[in-house]
Scaffold this motif. Structure first.
Motif, PDB file in Angstrom:
ATOM      1  N   SER A   1      -3.557  -0.177  10.944  1.00  0.00           N
ATOM      2  CA  SER A   1      -2.965  -0.917   9.835  1.00  0.00           C
ATOM      3  C   SER A   1      -3.571  -0.478   8.503  1.00  0.00           C
ATOM      4  O   SER A   1      -2.870  -0.330   7.491  1.00  0.00           O
ATOM      5  CB  SER A   1      -3.167  -2.426  10.030  1.00  0.00           C
ATOM      6  N   LEU A   2      -4.893  -0.263   8.506  1.00  0.00           N
ATOM      7  CA  LEU A   2      -5.565   0.199   7.289  1.00  0.00           C
ATOM      8  C   LEU A   2      -5.045   1.570   6.868  1.00  0.00           C
ATOM      9  O   LEU A   2      -4.839   1.832   5.676  1.00  0.00           O
ATOM     10  CB  LEU A   2      -7.074   0.237   7.525  1.00  0.00           C
ATOM     11  N   ASN A   3      -4.813   2.430   7.837  1.00  0.00           N
ATOM     12  CA  ASN A   3      -4.265   3.750   7.519  1.00  0.00           C
ATOM     13  C   ASN A   3      -2.874   3.644   6.906  1.00  0.00           C
ATOM     14  O   ASN A   3      -2.534   4.365   5.952  1.00  0.00           O
ATOM     15  CB  ASN A   3      -4.207   4.614   8.785  1.00  0.00           C
ATOM     16  N   ILE A   4      -2.057   2.712   7.445  1.00  0.00           N
ATOM     17  CA  ILE A   4      -0.709   2.514   6.889  1.00  0.00           C
ATOM     18  C   ILE A   4      -0.790   2.013   5.458  1.00  0.00           C
ATOM     19  O   ILE A   4      -0.071   2.476   4.561  1.00  0.00           O
ATOM     20  CB  ILE A   4       0.095   1.547   7.774  1.00  0.00           C
ATOM     21  N   THR A   5      -1.712   1.053   5.222  1.00  0.00           N
ATOM     22  CA  THR A   5      -1.884   0.495   3.868  1.00  0.00           C
ATOM     23  C   THR A   5      -2.330   1.572   2.886  1.00  0.00           C
ATOM     24  O   THR A   5      -1.824   1.671   1.754  1.00  0.00           O
ATOM     25  CB  THR A   5      -2.914  -0.642   3.904  1.00  0.00           C
ATOM     26  N   LEU A   6      -3.283   2.388   3.303  1.00  0.00           N
ATOM     27  CA  LEU A   6      -3.758   3.469   2.433  1.00  0.00           C
ATOM     28  C   LEU A   6      -2.654   4.476   2.164  1.00  0.00           C
ATOM     29  O   LEU A   6      -2.541   5.011   1.051  1.00  0.00           O
ATOM     30  CB  LEU A   6      -4.967   4.164   3.086  1.00  0.00           C
ATOM     31  N   THR A   7      -1.833   4.731   3.165  1.00  0.00           N
ATOM     32  CA  THR A   7      -0.710   5.656   2.966  1.00  0.00           C
ATOM     33  C   THR A   7       0.264   5.111   1.938  1.00  0.00           C
ATOM     34  O   THR A   7       0.742   5.832   1.036  1.00  0.00           O
ATOM     35  CB  THR A   7       0.009   5.896   4.300  1.00  0.00           C
TER      36      THR A   7
END
Length: 310
Positions: free
Chosen positions: A237-243
């Motif tokens: 989820s953090l990776n999606i948010t950063l993306t």
């Protein structure tokens, strides 16, 4: 029927001529009664006899007719004849082998079908097959040499041990035994010291081991909690948010959207700055000349009073 003297005389003359030719060739070493299908081969030494057989796949097909020494090459030349029905090429090999423990040696033709057919008088290639007796002889010879070397080494070792045992000086066996006893005593003292140290610190060691056990349990519990917390999904989820955030920043950097235009378009910035300055002048004018805006702000004039400075 009577035979005339002339016929008898003619028969005797013919027989005499035949016997003369046969005897003459026999004296020259040629036997007219033997086969003319004779071949030759050479070896570095002689281990054959004129009675040795010549075989093909274990079947006797001829025998050795002559063995001679070639003074030019220093090799033994062997002549042998084979049955005329046997056909083989010049690439065939004549192998000398042991026919048995008591049977001597013989020749075996290793037939090859490749190449030109061999003709009487051809010299064929040869090889020697190591037999059972020769192999055993070589093995026993090597075994004897190794055994002799081992016995010599054993004898030298025994002599050295005898010198050590017979040496009664301080540098001899007694000194060695004394040093060994001293080493054992030192080892015993060290062992006692270690045992005493362990006895004195038994409680501390027990406490340390218990603390280590508790720490291990806590680490195991923490590992279980982290596993149950499903950190993988959180990181995903953090990776999606950063993306998504990177995408927004990229749009802003490209001048897209209100914030992007505000940062990239100087005209909009200048307009906002000019409007801000005009607003400041309007507020300042309202403060200085409130009468001008009496109708707008209030029916009754309210004089402007500046705030006291701190």
């Amino acid at each position: 029927m009577k035979i005339s003297k002339e016929v008898k005389t003619g028969v005797l003359v013919i027989l005499g001529i035949i016997l003369f030719i046969f005897g003459f060739n026999y004296l020259k070493g040629k036997n007219l009664l033997e086969s003319t299908n004779v071949f030759y081969t050479e070896f570095n030494y002689n281990a054959l006899s004129t009675s040795s057989p010549v075989t093909v796949k274990g079947n006797t097909v001829g025998k050795i007719t002559n063995i001679s020494y070639d003074f030019k090459t220093g090799k033994t030349r062997v002549a042998f004849f084979v049955d005329e029905e046997l056909k083989f090429s010049k690439e065939s090999v004549v192998r000398m082998y042991e026919t048995g423990l008591m049977g001597g040696n013989g020749l075996a033709i290793i037939v090859s079908d490749e190449g030109e057919l061999a003709k009487a008088g051809d010299l064929l290639k040869s090889e020697v097959e190591v037999g059972l007796v020769t192999s055993l002889s070589r093995n026993f010879s090597g075994l004897s040499s190794n055994l002799d070397s081992t016995l010599k080494s054993t004898d030298s070792l025994i002599k050295s041990l005898n010198k050590v045992v017979n040496d009664q000086s301080e540098k001899g066996l007694k000194r060695t035994v004394e040093q060994l006893n001293e080493t054992l005593k030192s080892f015993e003292a060290t062992s006692n010291s270690v045992n005493g140290l362990i006895s004195k610190n038994n409680e501390n060691i027990t406490t340390t081991l218990e603390s280590f056990k508790k720490t291990s349990q806590d680490l195991a519990l923490l590992s279980t909690n982290l596993k149950d917390a499903n950190i993988g999904k959180t990181i995903e989820s953090l990776n999606i948010t950063l993306t998504n955030l990177n995408s927004v920043l990229e749009k802003v950097d490209n001048g897209e959207g209100t914030l992007g235009k505000l940062l990239k378009e100087e005209g909009l910035y200048n307009n906002i700055e000019a409007a801000t300055k005009e607003m400041e002048e309007l507020i300042r004018d309202i403060k200085l000349h409130p009468a001008r805006y009496r109708r707008i702000l209030s029916k009754k004039e309210i004089p402007y009073e500046p705030e006291p400075s701190n």
